[in-house]
Design a protein around this motif. Structure first.
Motif, short mmCIF file in Angstrom:
data_model
loop_
_atom_site.label_atom_id
_atom_site.label_comp_id
_atom_site.label_asym_id
_atom_site.label_seq_id
_atom_site.Cartn_x
_atom_site.Cartn_y
_atom_site.Cartn_z
N ALA A 1 0.83 -1.20 0.00
CA ALA A 1 0.00 0.00 0.00
C ALA A 1 0.87 1.26 0.00
CB ALA A 1 -0.93 0.00 1.20
N GLU A 2 1.93 1.23 0.78
CA GLU A 2 2.83 2.39 0.83
C GLU A 2 3.50 2.61 -0.52
OE1 GLU A 2 6.71 3.82 3.40
OE2 GLU A 2 5.40 2.28 4.23
N LEU A 3 3.93 1.53 -1.15
CA LEU A 3 4.54 1.64 -2.47
C LEU A 3 3.53 2.12 -3.50
CD1 LEU A 3 6.76 -1.55 -2.50
CD2 LEU A 3 7.51 0.82 -2.29
N ALA A 4 2.29 1.62 -3.41
CA ALA A 4 1.25 2.05 -4.33
C ALA A 4 0.97 3.54 -4.18
CB ALA A 4 -0.03 1.24 -4.10
N ALA A 5 0.95 4.02 -2.94
CA ALA A 5 0.71 5.45 -2.69
C ALA A 5 1.84 6.29 -3.26
CB ALA A 5 0.54 5.70 -1.20
N ALA A 6 3.07 5.84 -3.08
CA ALA A 6 4.23 6.57 -3.61
C ALA A 6 4.19 6.60 -5.14
CB ALA A 6 5.52 5.94 -3.11
N ALA A 7 3.84 5.47 -5.75
CA ALA A 7 3.76 5.40 -7.21
C ALA A 7 2.64 6.30 -7.74
CB ALA A 7 3.53 3.96 -7.66
N ALA A 8 1.51 6.32 -7.04
CA ALA A 8 0.39 7.17 -7.47
C ALA A 8 0.78 8.64 -7.39
CB ALA A 8 -0.84 6.88 -6.61
N ALA A 9 1.43 9.01 -6.30
CA ALA A 9 1.84 10.41 -6.15
C ALA A 9 2.83 10.80 -7.25
CB ALA A 9 2.46 10.63 -4.77
N ALA A 10 3.75 9.91 -7.56
CA ALA A 10 4.72 10.19 -8.61
C ALA A 10 4.05 10.34 -9.97
CB ALA A 10 5.77 9.08 -8.65
#
Length: 106
Positions: free
Chosen positions: A9-18
């Motif tokens: 989830a944390e990686l998904a959030a970081a990818a979405a923000a990017a």
């Protein structure tokens, strides 16, 4: 103990923000209102319905549509076109549930 690696989830959030995407599960009413076709009233309903759900999240677009009257396929597509996404719930690695509860000792 070793620190756990970043969760999905944390990686998904970081990818979405990017990618310039916004998690609908964390967006405030003002961010939703900025989407053409999503007015103040509908944005408020989305936020209230989200907060009333277990975990405070929508898991699918179908779940969102079922919960929010007036949010049809067209308005959901406008949210998607405005780069809103539904990200998974963050893992409870730093959960506050384990602190501050329990019986007092001695």
């Amino acid at each position: 103990a070793a620190r756990p690696s970043r969760g999905h989830a944390e990686l998904a959030a970081a990818a979405a923000a990017a990618a310039g995407q916004t998690d609908l599960n964390t967006a405030d009413a003002a961010a939703l209102e900025a989407v053409n076709g999503i007015g103040e009233k509908l944005a408020g309903v989305i936020v209230r319905e989200r907060q009333a759900r277990p975990g405070g999240r929508f898991h699918t677009w179908d779940e969102l549509a079922a919960a929010v009257k007036g949010l049809g396929e067209g308005k959901m597509q406008k949210l998607k076109n405005a780069h809103f996404v539904l990200l998974p719930m963050p893992e409870a690695g730093n959960s506050t549930l384990a602190t501050g509860s329990g019986s007092a000792g001695g």
